[in-house]
Design a protein around this motif. Structure first.
Motif, PDB file in Angstrom:
ATOM      1  N   PHE A  10      20.990 -27.810  12.497  1.00 31.99           N
ATOM      2  CA  PHE A  10      19.822 -28.009  11.000  1.00 31.99           C
ATOM      3  C   PHE A  10      19.963 -27.853  10.199  1.00 31.99           C
ATOM      4  N   ALA A  11      20.011 -26.915   9.807  1.00 36.44           N
ATOM      5  CA  ALA A  11      19.839 -25.723   7.830  1.00 36.44           C
ATOM      6  C   ALA A  11      21.557 -25.790   7.701  1.00 36.44           C
ATOM      7  N   VAL A  12      21.968 -25.465   7.642  1.00 35.76           N
ATOM      8  CA  VAL A  12      23.799 -25.707   7.678  1.00 35.76           C
ATOM      9  C   VAL A  12      24.091 -27.562   7.189  1.00 35.76           C
ATOM     10  N   LEU A  18      23.014 -31.668   0.790  1.00 33.05           N
ATOM     11  CA  LEU A  18      22.496 -31.255  -0.491  1.00 33.05           C
ATOM     12  C   LEU A  18      23.388 -31.267  -1.819  1.00 33.05           C
ATOM     13  N   THR A  19      24.593 -30.517  -1.050  1.00 33.85           N
ATOM     14  CA  THR A  19      25.516 -29.523  -1.877  1.00 33.85           C
ATOM     15  C   THR A  19      26.622 -30.233  -1.597  1.00 33.85           C
ATOM     16  N   ILE A 225      22.156 -32.756   8.240  1.00 32.18           N
ATOM     17  CA  ILE A 225      22.940 -33.685   6.911  1.00 32.18           C
ATOM     18  C   ILE A 225      22.326 -34.845   6.703  1.00 32.18           C
ATOM     19  N   THR A 226      21.788 -35.579   7.403  1.00 32.20           N
ATOM     20  CA  THR A 226      21.623 -37.304   6.509  1.00 32.20           C
ATOM     21  C   THR A 226      20.492 -36.940   5.877  1.00 32.20           C
ATOM     22  N   LEU A 227      19.818 -36.308   6.526  1.00 33.63           N
ATOM     23  CA  LEU A 227      17.992 -35.222   5.375  1.00 33.63           C
ATOM     24  C   LEU A 227      18.657 -34.947   4.428  1.00 33.63           C
ATOM     25  N   GLY A 228      19.579 -34.327   4.327  1.00 37.92           N
ATOM     26  CA  GLY A 228      20.083 -33.771   3.234  1.00 37.92           C
ATOM     27  C   GLY A 228      20.975 -33.915   2.111  1.00 37.92           C
ATOM     28  N   SER A 229      21.663 -35.456   2.329  1.00 35.79           N
ATOM     29  CA  SER A 229      22.108 -36.297   1.948  1.00 35.79           C
ATOM     30  C   SER A 229      21.048 -37.820   1.108  1.00 35.79           C
ATOM     31  N   LEU A 230      19.774 -37.861   1.509  1.00 31.04           N
ATOM     32  CA  LEU A 230      18.697 -38.705   1.254  1.00 31.04           C
ATOM     33  C   LEU A 230      18.203 -37.478  -0.124  1.00 31.04           C
TER      34      LEU A 230
END
Length: 257
Positions: A10-12, A18-19, A225-230
């Motif tokens: 999840f963290a990765v 995000l990046t 990755i879904t949450l990070g993208s949002l």
């Protein structure tokens, strides 16, 4: 330990969302340093992880029309044969031997440092190329260099699982500076799908994929990755890149020393 792997996935996934930096730069060192996974198994498992996640990304970019298939083809001309050669070389020299594992560990560290350079200097390099159009390659020369770059990336990815993300995208920016950011991302992801699939198949042949570990990482990474993208637009990009570059530099130093 299973819960820890899910949280790590999840963290990765969150950081990748995000990046935009490839998960290999984060996942492979994490497995090696924190969980004591052998370098070869970490690379093989991460390649299988990447081939699964990048397939979904390619489908999304294809729908948006942001994949330059001609560039993908030339990259694959170099990358796919190189991945096969690198796999047989690992088999010949003994991929699971401690000595080869140490070499792979150093290659991971070197690839992480390349990712740091790509993070820090990509914009400046692109600006320089755009300011000097006479330095830009065209036609047959550009196609040949693209194939050579594909071969280098194919070798790097097969040995370290790192290189098809930030490093590959940065090279595309330098060779094709007039592509939009979405086209750079889409093209970089699209060529990485067959590359990581072949490299992962090679590591499966070598016996260096932990399938249970792979499954638990995917369980965590997909929502991450879904949450990070949002959330990506809400976090300052410069802050994220500086934080990530500092973290990756520390990881590379830890892997070497």
């Amino acid at each position: 330990m299973t819960v820890t792997y899910i949280v790590s996935g999840f963290a990765v996934g969150l950081l990748v969302g995000l990046t935009g930096v490839g998960g290999g730069s984060l996942m492979t060192p994490l497995l090696t340093l924190m969980f004591g996974v052998s370098p070869t198994v970490a690379v093989g498992t991460d390649l299988a992880f990447a081939s699964a996640t990048k397939t979904a990304g390619t489908l999304a970019h294809r729908v948006r029309g942001t994949v330059r298939w001609g560039i993908v083809r030339h990259l694959c001309y170099g990358a796919l044969p190189a991945a096969l050669v690198a796999t047989f070389a690992l088999k010949y020299f003994g991929a699971l031997d401690k000595e080869i594992g140490q070499i792979i560990r150093y290659s991971i560290a070197g690839s992480v440092l390349l990712t740091v350079c790509a993070l820090l200097f990509r914009s400046r390099m692109q600006a320089w190329v755009l300011a000097h159009p006479e330095k830009q390659l065209q036609g047959t020369k550009l196609a040949i260099v693209t194939v050579i770059v594909g071969a280098l990336l194919g070798t790097l990815v097969t040995i370290s699982s790192i290189g098809a993300g930030a490093v590959g995208a940065t090279i595309l920016v330098l060779l094709y500076p007039r592509l939009s950011p979405a086209e750079i991302a889409g093209t970089d992801i699209a060529y990485a799908v067959p590359l990581t699939a072949i490299a992962a198949a090679g590591h499966w042949y070598l016996g260096s994929i932990n399938w249970e570990l792979l499954a638990t990482l995917l369980i965590g990474s997909v929502p991450g990755i879904t949450l990070g993208s949002l959330a990506a637009k809400a976090v300052p990009e410069k802050f994220l890149r500086a934080l990530l570059a500092t973290t990756l530099t520390g990881i590379a130093a830890k892997m070497v020393f």
